[in-house]
Design a protein around this motif. Structure first.
Motif, PDB file in Angstrom:
ATOM      1  N   GLY A  44      63.335  49.416 -39.999  1.00  0.00           N
ATOM      2  CA  GLY A  44      62.620  50.532 -40.595  1.00  0.00           C
ATOM      3  C   GLY A  44      63.400  51.162 -41.740  1.00  0.00           C
ATOM      4  N   TRP A  45      62.728  52.082 -42.433  1.00  0.00           N
ATOM      5  CA  TRP A  45      63.338  52.734 -43.582  1.00  0.00           C
ATOM      6  C   TRP A  45      64.260  53.875 -43.153  1.00  0.00           C
ATOM      7  N   PRO A  46      65.340  54.097 -43.890  1.00  0.00           N
ATOM      8  CA  PRO A  46      66.093  55.353 -43.716  1.00  0.00           C
ATOM      9  C   PRO A  46      65.241  56.515 -44.210  1.00  0.00           C
ATOM     10  N   LEU A  47      65.490  57.694 -43.665  1.00  0.00           N
ATOM     11  CA  LEU A  47      64.694  58.875 -43.994  1.00  0.00           C
ATOM     12  C   LEU A  47      65.597  60.002 -44.452  1.00  0.00           C
ATOM     13  N   LEU A  48      65.217  60.628 -45.559  1.00  0.00           N
ATOM     14  CA  LEU A  48      65.900  61.828 -46.054  1.00  0.00           C
ATOM     15  C   LEU A  48      64.934  62.994 -45.979  1.00  0.00           C
ATOM     16  N   VAL A  49      65.246  63.984 -45.137  1.00  0.00           N
ATOM     17  CA  VAL A  49      64.461  65.207 -45.031  1.00  0.00           C
ATOM     18  C   VAL A  49      65.157  66.283 -45.843  1.00  0.00           C
ATOM     19  N   MET A  50      64.390  67.039 -46.631  1.00  0.00           N
ATOM     20  CA  MET A  50      64.955  68.043 -47.524  1.00  0.00           C
ATOM     21  C   MET A  50      64.245  69.375 -47.349  1.00  0.00           C
ATOM     22  N   THR A  51      64.982  70.451 -47.471  1.00  0.00           N
ATOM     23  CA  THR A  51      64.383  71.782 -47.504  1.00  0.00           C
ATOM     24  C   THR A  51      64.109  72.161 -48.960  1.00  0.00           C
ATOM     25  N   ASP A  52      63.386  73.281 -49.141  1.00  0.00           N
ATOM     26  CA  ASP A  52      63.021  73.741 -50.496  1.00  0.00           C
ATOM     27  C   ASP A  52      62.381  72.609 -51.295  1.00  0.00           C
ATOM     28  N   GLY A  53      61.408  71.944 -50.662  1.00  0.00           N
ATOM     29  CA  GLY A  53      60.847  70.729 -51.236  1.00  0.00           C
ATOM     30  C   GLY A  53      60.248  70.859 -52.616  1.00  0.00           C
ATOM     31  N   ASN A  54      59.631  72.004 -52.935  1.00  0.00           N
ATOM     32  CA  ASN A  54      59.051  72.166 -54.270  1.00  0.00           C
ATOM     33  C   ASN A  54      60.101  71.987 -55.355  1.00  0.00           C
ATOM     34  N   THR A  56      63.422  70.561 -54.753  1.00  0.00           N
ATOM     35  CA  THR A  56      64.337  69.425 -54.584  1.00  0.00           C
ATOM     36  C   THR A  56      63.670  68.063 -54.715  1.00  0.00           C
ATOM     37  N   PHE A  57      62.390  67.968 -54.394  1.00  0.00           N
ATOM     38  CA  PHE A  57      61.723  66.667 -54.357  1.00  0.00           C
ATOM     39  C   PHE A  57      61.752  65.925 -55.699  1.00  0.00           C
ATOM     40  N   PRO A  58      61.429  66.585 -56.824  1.00  0.00           N
ATOM     41  CA  PRO A  58      61.459  65.837 -58.097  1.00  0.00           C
ATOM     42  C   PRO A  58      62.829  65.247 -58.413  1.00  0.00           C
ATOM     43  N   PHE A  59      63.898  65.993 -58.143  1.00  0.00           N
ATOM     44  CA  PHE A  59      65.244  65.472 -58.371  1.00  0.00           C
ATOM     45  C   PHE A  59      65.497  64.238 -57.509  1.00  0.00           C
ATOM     46  N   ALA A  60      65.098  64.315 -56.252  1.00  0.00           N
ATOM     47  CA  ALA A  60      65.382  63.230 -55.312  1.00  0.00           C
ATOM     48  C   ALA A  60      64.645  61.951 -55.692  1.00  0.00           C
ATOM     49  N   VAL A  61      63.384  62.088 -56.028  1.00  0.00           N
ATOM     50  CA  VAL A  61      62.606  60.900 -56.385  1.00  0.00           C
ATOM     51  C   VAL A  61      63.149  60.261 -57.653  1.00  0.00           C
ATOM     52  N   ALA A 267      82.198  69.548 -60.855  1.00  0.00           N
ATOM     53  CA  ALA A 267      82.781  70.152 -62.053  1.00  0.00           C
ATOM     54  C   ALA A 267      81.706  70.762 -62.946  1.00  0.00           C
ATOM     55  N   GLY A 268      82.011  71.969 -63.442  1.00  0.00           N
ATOM     56  CA  GLY A 268      81.176  72.612 -64.446  1.00  0.00           C
ATOM     57  C   GLY A 268      79.872  73.199 -63.942  1.00  0.00           C
ATOM     58  N   GLU A 269      79.629  73.175 -62.618  1.00  0.00           N
ATOM     59  CA  GLU A 269      78.339  73.617 -62.094  1.00  0.00           C
ATOM     60  C   GLU A 269      78.402  75.006 -61.479  1.00  0.00           C
ATOM     61  N   THR A 270      77.275  75.728 -61.604  1.00  0.00           N
ATOM     62  CA  THR A 270      77.099  77.027 -60.968  1.00  0.00           C
ATOM     63  C   THR A 270      76.254  76.851 -59.712  1.00  0.00           C
ATOM     64  N   HIS A 271      75.975  77.949 -59.040  1.00  0.00           N
ATOM     65  CA  HIS A 271      75.216  77.869 -57.789  1.00  0.00           C
ATOM     66  C   HIS A 271      73.847  77.230 -57.992  1.00  0.00           C
ATOM     67  N   MET A 272      73.199  77.489 -59.100  1.00  0.00           N
ATOM     68  CA  MET A 272      71.875  76.926 -59.323  1.00  0.00           C
ATOM     69  C   MET A 272      71.916  75.601 -60.079  1.00  0.00           C
ATOM     70  N   SER A 273      72.814  75.464 -61.035  1.00  0.00           N
ATOM     71  CA  SER A 273      72.842  74.208 -61.797  1.00  0.00           C
ATOM     72  C   SER A 273      73.338  73.037 -60.969  1.00  0.00           C
ATOM     73  N   VAL A 274      73.991  73.318 -59.838  1.00  0.00           N
ATOM     74  CA  VAL A 274      74.552  72.258 -59.007  1.00  0.00           C
ATOM     75  C   VAL A 274      73.469  71.464 -58.277  1.00  0.00           C
ATOM     76  N   LEU A 275      72.250  71.977 -58.245  1.00  0.00           N
ATOM     77  CA  LEU A 275      71.206  71.360 -57.421  1.00  0.00           C
ATOM     78  C   LEU A 275      70.983  69.889 -57.754  1.00  0.00           C
ATOM     79  N   ALA A 276      70.897  69.547 -59.040  1.00  0.00           N
ATOM     80  CA  ALA A 276      70.628  68.153 -59.409  1.00  0.00           C
ATOM     81  C   ALA A 276      71.733  67.231 -58.924  1.00  0.00           C
ATOM     82  N   ALA A 277      72.984  67.626 -59.122  1.00  0.00           N
ATOM     83  CA  ALA A 277      74.110  66.801 -58.688  1.00  0.00           C
ATOM     84  C   ALA A 277      74.134  66.674 -57.170  1.00  0.00           C
ATOM     85  N   ALA A 278      73.835  67.763 -56.471  1.00  0.00           N
ATOM     86  CA  ALA A 278      73.872  67.748 -55.015  1.00  0.00           C
ATOM     87  C   ALA A 278      72.762  66.870 -54.445  1.00  0.00           C
ATOM     88  N   VAL A 279      71.580  66.934 -55.030  1.00  0.00           N
ATOM     89  CA  VAL A 279      70.482  66.088 -54.567  1.00  0.00           C
ATOM     90  C   VAL A 279      70.802  64.621 -54.831  1.00  0.00           C
TER      91      VAL A 279
END
Length: 295
Positions: A44-54, A56-61, A267-279
């Motif tokens: 079967g497929w691995p599954l990634l569940v995410m909060t704040d989907g509205n 985080t989802f675009p970054f993840a896909v 490096a170089g990220e703030t609390h909000m800008s870090v989202l893309a790198a973290a996802v």
């Protein structure tokens, strides 16, 4: 001459969403879903569940579809993404996420805006029930999932929720990815959950903690030019996001249940800008082709 329709709506291929209300009652969640077109592996497929989907989802896909076709160069394969969001067009629903992601006990705070409803936290257990007993089974009806390769990601309050879930239900996921977790919240009450956490002998799982470089003692260079620089600096002294996340990773690494941990500073990220790198990191962990024990 190329003619375009400026009113055309773009959608991400291979994605969909559906609204799912908890069986116990309450407002529905909007579930953003990405399922690979390929044939699933035998387990079967691995599954990634995410909060704040509205949010985080675009970054993840985007991260998945640009890396999974090249696994030898990225170590990322295909998998299923299920992001829990809300039936709104905004990236966040502040009131609902406060309740869903803020750990108990139930507490009430002043409204976000004057005249608005109070902000209430304490619903994390209910969201965990929803994920375990309703969301994952619903997705398993749609596609074959590997129960041994489930991952949970959250950022900020979502990172705090991820830690709460790990401490309360360690068998639910194999990978726990907590980005910029608000460990300081309510005088670091989450540390009580850590001290009393449920332990499953022989259950080896992985906790990835992270924060942006500019969530520590120093602001980002541009933030010093803002009028609220002094206020932000004082707030950092309370939040201590980098310090508390790093300390937790060091405390929990190699504990009796075999939990592996890692702390990563972006490096170089703030609390909000870090989202893309973290996802992006969450995708690389959840869908790793080869598990790297020395991550």
């Amino acid at each position: 001459m190329l003619m375009t329709n400026p009113t055309s709506v773009y959608s991400m291929p291979g994605t969909c969403f559906f609204d799912l209300a908890p069986a116990a009652g309450g407002e529905p969640y909007r579930i953003f879903l990405s399922i690979p077109a390929e044939r699933p592996p035998a387990k079967g497929w691995p599954l990634l569940v995410m909060t704040d989907g509205n949010a985080t989802f675009p970054f993840a896909v985007a991260s998945l579809v640009t890396q999974a076709p090249y696994p030898t160069g990225t170590n990322v394969g295909w998998g299923v993404i299920a992001a829990i969001g809300y039936p709104c067009d905004a990236p966040y629903d502040p009131l609902r996420r406060s309740w869903d992601l803020g750990p108990p006990p139930v507490k009430s705070y002043p409204p976000f805006v004057e005249g608005g409803p109070p902000v209430v936290i304490g619903g994390t257990g209910k969201l965990l029930d929803f994920i375990e007993h309703e969301l994952i089974p619903r997705i398993a009806e749609m596609v074959i999932l590997d129960p041994m390769r489930r991952s949970l990601f959250g950022h900020s309050f979502g990172g705090l929720f991820t830690l709460y879930a790990l401490f309360e239900r360690p068998g639910l996921f194999a990978n726990w990815i907590a980005a910029s977790p608000t460990i300081y919240w309510e005088n670091s009450e989450i540390l009580k959950n850590e001290a009393n956490r449920q332990v499953i002998p022989g259950k080896a799982s992985f906790l990835h903690l992270s924060a942006g470089e500019h969530e520590g003692d120093e602001l980002a260079p541009f933030q010093y030019r803002n009028e609220d620089a002094a206020t932000r600096l004082e707030k950092r002294k309370i939040e201590r996001t980098v310090l508390l996340a790093r300390e937790m990773a060091e405390r929990l690494n190699g504990t009796a249940d075999g939990l592996r941990t890692e702390f990563e500073l972006y490096a170089g990220e703030t609390h909000m800008s870090v989202l893309a790198a973290a996802v992006n990191r969450a995708v690389s962990i959840a869908f790793a082709v080869q598990d790297l024990a020395d991550r």
